[in-house]
Design a protein around this motif. Structure first.
Motif, short mmCIF file in Angstrom:
data_model
loop_
_atom_site.label_atom_id
_atom_site.label_comp_id
_atom_site.label_asym_id
_atom_site.label_seq_id
_atom_site.Cartn_x
_atom_site.Cartn_y
_atom_site.Cartn_z
N ALA A 12 0.76 -1.47 -0.05
CA ALA A 12 0.27 0.21 -0.25
C ALA A 12 0.90 1.57 0.16
O ALA A 12 0.33 1.75 -0.61
CB ALA A 12 -0.91 -0.27 0.79
N ALA A 13 2.21 1.15 0.45
CA ALA A 13 2.92 2.44 0.89
C ALA A 13 3.46 2.41 -0.37
O ALA A 13 3.59 3.92 -1.05
CB ALA A 13 3.77 1.96 2.32
N ASP A 14 4.04 1.24 -1.25
CA ASP A 14 4.45 1.27 -2.58
C ASP A 14 3.28 2.40 -3.55
O ASP A 14 4.27 2.87 -4.36
CB ASP A 14 4.77 0.19 -3.14
N LEU A 15 2.15 2.46 -3.24
CA LEU A 15 1.57 2.73 -4.50
C LEU A 15 1.52 4.19 -3.96
O LEU A 15 0.95 5.04 -5.39
CB LEU A 15 -0.11 2.51 -3.74
N ALA A 16 1.87 4.55 -3.16
CA ALA A 16 1.91 6.08 -2.61
C ALA A 16 2.97 6.60 -3.88
O ALA A 16 3.45 7.69 -3.91
CB ALA A 16 2.46 6.57 -1.18
N ALA A 17 4.39 5.91 -3.26
CA ALA A 17 5.27 6.17 -4.56
C ALA A 17 5.08 6.60 -5.37
O ALA A 17 6.11 7.00 -6.63
CB ALA A 17 6.77 5.26 -4.12
N GLY A 18 4.67 5.26 -6.59
CA GLY A 18 3.93 5.07 -7.40
C GLY A 18 3.05 6.44 -7.67
O GLY A 18 3.35 7.08 -9.15
N ALA A 19 2.13 6.68 -6.53
CA ALA A 19 1.06 7.58 -7.38
C ALA A 19 2.01 9.21 -7.62
O ALA A 19 1.86 9.66 -8.68
CB ALA A 19 -0.02 7.78 -6.02
#
Ligand SMILES: Cc1ncc(COP(=O)(O)O)c(C=O)c1O
Length: 493
Positions: A105-112
């Motif tokens: 889920a945290a990685d999604l923020a980095a992607g966004a």
């Protein structure tokens, strides 16, 4: 211009609103794909997977797009259906971690948000998160070293490359790498890539480096001046790829110190144990290394990539200094904008460290230790079950969480064929390793949620598959496959 939904951006104030329906689609397709797969990997081997994937992905570039929802639903489903899913208890071949949901889920923020860590003006907060996490990692690996530092890498390979590069820059191009036969293949490739002499390989018949043998090699290296030892980098491993063995780090540090050699420890597998009080003794001596590779996408439950290179003396990083006017102009740096280019050999750099920051904060030391203990307990239990089963043979009690075993009396060819059969049936993903001159099935346990019943089922699959097709077994000894050193690179991932 494509339809508004297809062209919507992930960032900005409207980003989360644009993402939400896609996330629903992705999550539904992940569930659907896993249900269709019904196991740790798809049955039918490469041909079956390729057929489904081609159907979903072709044409790769249609004249008119199929739309975001359809593309996501179709491709995510086929990706999940065709995955070797490390979250499945029977998927345990490699140092291939099941990522924690919180980390994904945290990685999604980095992607966004897409921060890029090559300059501060592309990643103001991410740069600070990276600095904080790097400092924390450095302090864990080299406590008490005032100038300890750590770089973020894409994994063990990049960390090992950087360690060799620093040794070359600090000791000169004539530096001799001295590594065990149990070392990861990336050490050899790094030496090749960096134009260094091929590593001197010290045999490891017992699976770990013998400090006396290392001393012997170091003593025979000749430096440029008469009577001086030759410049050397000793590479030790804390958690070998094949067996999870840990080299005797304090004794190797003594050996390296006695000859003025640098010491690098590849702790890509075992490094996280530093954070687990009950297991930290297994990697005691890491702090004596000049450089240490760590990799939390192995034992650390992170999505790829999550590597580090810890450095005892940050001054050793000086050779990486570089400035490009458009990224880290000297006057910007003098005015207080942090320069980042010297923190990596890469330019554009994803905020891989962000998920690590979230995970460590979410779990804390106690949470990490609990996951470590659960994973170790699973490995110990599996070894116990193997040892109790007369149809199976255990190589040795696991040093970390890797268990090597095989059907009793099976030859090397039978072991290899059995592994492939389990893959083709979609029943289990086990690795292979050479140890003690023989080939073994390898279960690399990284999943803290694995239950005793999962492990019993895994062994049942192995024994039943072996009983069903012993003909493929070949001779118990293996004239086709001469005895090999434990931990040769051939089977290393
Ligand atoms: C001991 C060891 N070092 C380094 C590596 C390479 O790590 P990565 O694949 O993350 O680059 C591995 C990979 O399994 C490994 O087992």
């Amino acid at each position: 211009m494509p339809a508004a939904a297809e062209a919507a951006l992930a960032g900005g104030p409207a980003g989360p609103r644009a993402l939400r329906p896609y996330l629903d689609t992705v999550l539904a397709a992940l569930a659907d794909g896993a249900a269709r797969r019904r196991g740790p990997l798809p049955a039918g081997g490469p041909r079956a997977v390729a057929g489904r994937v081609r159907e979903a992905v072709r044409p790769v570039l249609p004249d008119t797009g199929v739309g975001a929802q359809a593309a996501l639903a179709g491709l995510v489903r086929v990706l999940a259906e065709g995955a070797a899913d490390p979250a499945d208890p029977h998927c345990a071949a490699h140092l291939h971690a099941p990522p924690l949901a919180v980390a994904a889920a945290a990685d999604l923020a980095a992607g966004a948000l897409n921060p890029s860590l090559d300059s501060w003006d592309q990643a103001p907060a991410a740069a600070e998160v990276e600095a904080e996490v790097a400092a924390a990692v450095a302090a864990e690996v080299h406590p008490g070293a005032a100038r300890a530092d750590a770089l973020v890498t894409t994994g063990g390979t990049e960390a090992n490359q950087l360690a060799l590069l620093l040794a070359r820059e600090l000791l000169g191009p004539g530096v001799q790498v001295v590594a065990g036969a149990n070392a990861h293949h990336s050490v050899h490739r790094a030496a090749w890539l960096l134009g260094m002499r091929a590593p001197h390989v010290v045999p490891t018949p017992r699976g770990v480096l013998d400090p006396a043998a290392v001393r012997d090699v170091l003593g025979r290296l000749r430096g440029p001046a008469p009577g001086e030892p030759g410049p050397a980098l000793v590479v030790a491993t804390a958690g070998t790829t094949d067996a999870g063995a840990v080299d005797p780090l304090p004794q190797l540090a003594d050996a390296a110190g006695a000859y003025g050699a640098r010491l690098h420890v590849d702790a890509a597998y075992g490094g996280l144990l530093l954070l687990a009080p009950g297991r930290a003794h297994l990697v005691a001596g890491l702090d004596r290394a000049h450089t240490v590779a760590l990799d939390l996408h192995k034992l650390g439950w992170q999505p790829i990539a999550a590597g580090f290179l810890a450095v005892r003396d940050g001054a050793d990083l000086a050779p990486l200094a570089y400035s490009a006017d458009y990224l880290s102009a000297d006057d910007d740096t003098a005015a207080g904008l942090p320069a980042l280019l010297h923190r990596s050999l890469r330019t554009t750099r994803r905020a891989d460290v962000f998920k690590v920051a979230v995970t460590l904060r979410a779990l804390g030391r106690a949470g990490v230790a609990e996951l470590v203990e659960a994973t170790f307990a699973a490995a110990a239990r599996l070894a116990e079950f193997v040892a109790e089963d007369p149809e199976l043979e255990l190589y040795a009690p696991p040093a970390l969480t890797t268990v090597l075993f095989r059907p009793a009396g099976a030859g090397d060819a039978a072991v290899a064929a059995l592994r492939r059969r389990l893959l083709a049936d979609g029943h289990a993903v086990l690795g292979r390793a050479s140890a003690g001159g023989r080939r073994w099935l390898k279960a690399t346990l990284l999943n803290p949620h694995v239950q005793a019943s999962d492990l019993r089922n895994l062994l049942k699959l192995v024994t039943e598959a072996h009983r069903a097709a012993p003909a493929a077994a070949g001779p118990a000894d293996h004239p086709d496959h001469p005895a090999r050193e434990n931990g040769t690179a051939a089977d290393a991932r």
